[in-house]
Enzyme design. Structure first.
Site, PDB file in Angstrom:
ATOM      1  N   CYS A   2       0.607  -1.154  -0.090  1.00 16.25           N
ATOM      2  CA  CYS A   2       0.246  -0.104   0.014  1.00 16.25           C
ATOM      3  C   CYS A   2       1.031   1.558  -0.034  1.00 16.25           C
ATOM      4  O   CYS A   2       1.475   1.425   1.303  1.00 16.25           O
ATOM      5  CB  CYS A   2      -0.885  -0.152   1.254  1.00 16.25           C
ATOM      6  SG  CYS A   2      -2.483   1.337   0.964  1.00 16.25           S
ATOM      7  N   GLU A 111      -3.786   1.066  -6.570  1.00 18.44           N
ATOM      8  CA  GLU A 111      -2.530   0.122  -6.226  1.00 18.44           C
ATOM      9  C   GLU A 111      -2.565   0.161  -8.097  1.00 18.44           C
ATOM     10  O   GLU A 111      -2.798   0.413  -8.975  1.00 18.44           O
ATOM     11  CB  GLU A 111      -3.191  -1.673  -6.485  1.00 18.44           C
ATOM     12  CG  GLU A 111      -1.892  -2.446  -6.070  1.00 18.44           C
ATOM     13  CD  GLU A 111      -0.353  -1.928  -5.177  1.00 18.44           C
ATOM     14  OE1 GLU A 111       0.016  -1.244  -6.225  1.00 18.44           O
ATOM     15  OE2 GLU A 111      -0.960  -1.789  -3.800  1.00 18.44           O
TER      16      GLU A 111
END
Length: 253
Positions: A2, A111
């Site tokens: 992340c 992402e």
């Protein structure tokens, strides 16, 4: 992993959802990046018996955990994520796992799907958010680093785990999500040892998140507007003569 996320709910919404004692005003943030201040939730002082007031507090930490034993942060790698599978035993995270577990509220995260070099394709950014909207609480760790002159810096990291099947098509890792019914257990570092909360560090249900392709503007920290989350619409090439109607259309990647 992340590496970027967003938090766009209002302070009032967060205060109610997370059970916070108080929370000051702050703007919506659409592109939160490593080394920036991030909001985390910690367990506060227990209220008097019979009180209905919440005991959780919100504090700001720098995103990038620095263990207390580090002498010079400039010579230590930036730990924005901690692998859930090894955090309990790893020296950099062991103390925080035992004494300073936190929640990191978010509206979702970004992402990148990076195809193999052989495919010669560009990486594609995705905005990944809870399918039902609202806030999601990532499992986090907090550590306070003290310099030789006595100054202190609160730092934090987000725990990640193996991606579930729906996210794995984009990336092999995803943040650990703590469900609301497990907030208290995750934050309770007095009676809940790391091994007692290991079961919480699992991938979310397959349908919890939805992934929306977006433009690569999120790559630049200077880009901070809501347009970062606009779905990417790409027009396919025009159909050559002789093709049937419907061969050329708008599609979402």
């Amino acid at each position: 992993m992340c590496g970027r996320y967003a938090l766009t709910l209002t302070p009032e919404e967060l205060k109610e959802i997370l059970g916070l004692l108080e929370l000051g005003a702050f703007p919506a943030r659409y592109n939160i990046a490593p080394t920036q201040p991030i909001l985390v939730v910690v367990s506060g002082q227990a209220q008097e018996r019979g009180s209905n007031l919440p005991d959780r507090r919100a504090v700001l930490v720098r995103w990038g955990l620095t263990p207390s034993w580090v002498k010079d942060p400039k010579e230590f790698p930036l730990l924005i994520n901690a692998r859930a599978e090894t955090a309990i035993g790893k020296a950099s995270f062991r103390a925080a796992m035992r004494h300073r577990r936190v929640l990191v509220p978010a509206s979702g995260f970004y992402e990148w799907h990076r195809p193999s070099k052989e495919r010669n394709e560009k990486p594609q950014a995705y905005w990944i958010r809870p399918r039902r909207g609202g806030v999601v609480a990532f499992a986090g760790l907090m550590e306070t680093w003290s310099s030789a002159d006595g100054s202190e810096v609160d730092t934090g990291a987000i725990l990640t785990t193996a991606a579930n099947a729906s996210i794995a098509t984009i990336h092999d890792r995803m943040p650990v999500v703590i469900k609301p019914e497990d907030f208290a257990r995750w934050l309770d570092c007095k009676s809940q040892e790391p091994r007692d909360v290991a079961d919480l560090m699992q991938p979310t249900d397959e349908d919890f998140f939805e992934a929306i392709p977006v433009a690569d503007k999120v790559n630049k920290v200077a880009n901070m507007g809501a347009d970062l989350q606009t779905p990417l619409v790409v027009e396919t090439p025009q159909k050559p003569p002789g093709k049937k109607a419907g061969d050329g259309q708008l599609s979402l990647f």
